[in-house]
Motif scaffolding. Structure first.
Motif, PDB file in Angstrom:
ATOM      1  N   GLY A  29      -0.880   4.614   3.161  1.00  0.00           N
ATOM      2  CA  GLY A  29       0.146   4.398   4.286  1.00  0.00           C
ATOM      3  C   GLY A  29       1.688   5.095   3.924  1.00  0.00           C
ATOM      4  N   PRO A  30       2.035   5.262   4.577  1.00  0.00           N
ATOM      5  CA  PRO A  30       2.369   4.602   5.984  1.00  0.00           C
ATOM      6  C   PRO A  30       1.476   5.713   6.792  1.00  0.00           C
ATOM      7  CG  PRO A  30       4.344   5.306   5.029  1.00  0.00           C
ATOM      8  CD  PRO A  30       3.528   6.099   4.001  1.00  0.00           C
ATOM      9  N   PRO A  31       1.456   4.634   8.231  1.00  0.00           N
ATOM     10  CA  PRO A  31       1.487   3.613   8.716  1.00  0.00           C
ATOM     11  C   PRO A  31       0.274   2.230   7.677  1.00  0.00           C
ATOM     12  CG  PRO A  31       0.857   4.491  10.608  1.00  0.00           C
ATOM     13  CD  PRO A  31       0.893   5.291   9.293  1.00  0.00           C
ATOM     14  N   TYR A  32       1.099   1.608   7.397  1.00  0.00           N
ATOM     15  CA  TYR A  32       0.075   0.472   6.649  1.00  0.00           C
ATOM     16  C   TYR A  32      -0.475  -0.871   7.852  1.00  0.00           C
ATOM     17  CZ  TYR A  32       2.608   1.688   2.546  1.00  0.00           C
ATOM     18  OH  TYR A  32       3.228   2.995   1.460  1.00  0.00           O
ATOM     19  N   ASP A  34      -2.174  -3.895   9.019  1.00  0.00           N
ATOM     20  CA  ASP A  34      -1.144  -5.344   8.750  1.00  0.00           C
ATOM     21  C   ASP A  34      -2.323  -6.200   8.535  1.00  0.00           C
ATOM     22  OD1 ASP A  34       1.129  -5.403  10.492  1.00  0.00           O
ATOM     23  OD2 ASP A  34      -0.141  -5.319  12.088  1.00  0.00           O
ATOM     24  N   PRO A  41       2.180  -6.551   6.235  1.00  0.00           N
ATOM     25  CA  PRO A  41       1.374  -5.106   6.173  1.00  0.00           C
ATOM     26  C   PRO A  41       1.078  -5.207   4.841  1.00  0.00           C
ATOM     27  CG  PRO A  41       4.007  -5.446   6.361  1.00  0.00           C
ATOM     28  CD  PRO A  41       4.069  -7.151   6.188  1.00  0.00           C
ATOM     29  N   GLY A  45      -3.517   1.974   4.453  1.00  0.00           N
ATOM     30  CA  GLY A  45      -3.420   2.644   5.568  1.00  0.00           C
ATOM     31  C   GLY A  45      -4.084   2.056   6.663  1.00  0.00           C
ATOM     32  N   VAL A  46      -3.468   2.287   8.078  1.00  0.00           N
ATOM     33  CA  VAL A  46      -4.067   1.889   9.461  1.00  0.00           C
ATOM     34  C   VAL A  46      -5.645   2.402   9.328  1.00  0.00           C
ATOM     35  CG1 VAL A  46      -1.867   1.179  10.568  1.00  0.00           C
ATOM     36  CG2 VAL A  46      -2.999   3.638  10.567  1.00  0.00           C
TER      37      VAL A  46
END
Length: 69
Positions: A29-32, A34, A41, A45-46
């Motif tokens: 990530g980012p974004p990380y 959840d 977080p 990564g997403v």
């Protein structure tokens, strides 16, 4: 059973407690992503496939599923 039919045990023949599985294909990530348990977080990564947990929930899950010797 004939002696020629015997085989040495391999890893599939042994009984053991597997280590907790880490998400396959970890994506940085980012974004990380959840955490699926608490919503905080994670370190993943997403785009990471599978169930992702934050470090605290990963540790607690490992404690719940650990072998008791």
């Amino acid at each position: 059973m004939d002696q020629t039919e015997q085989h040495a045990p391999d890893s599939s023949d042994l009984s053991y407690c597997p280590a907790p599985a880490a998400p396959a294909g970890r994506v940085a990530g980012p974004p990380y992503a959840d955490c699926v348990e608490c919503g905080k977080p994670t370190e993943y990564g997403v785009a990471t496939p599978g169930v992702v947990l934050c470090p605290v929930c990963e540790w607690q899950d490992a404690q719940r599923t650990a072998c008791s010797g």
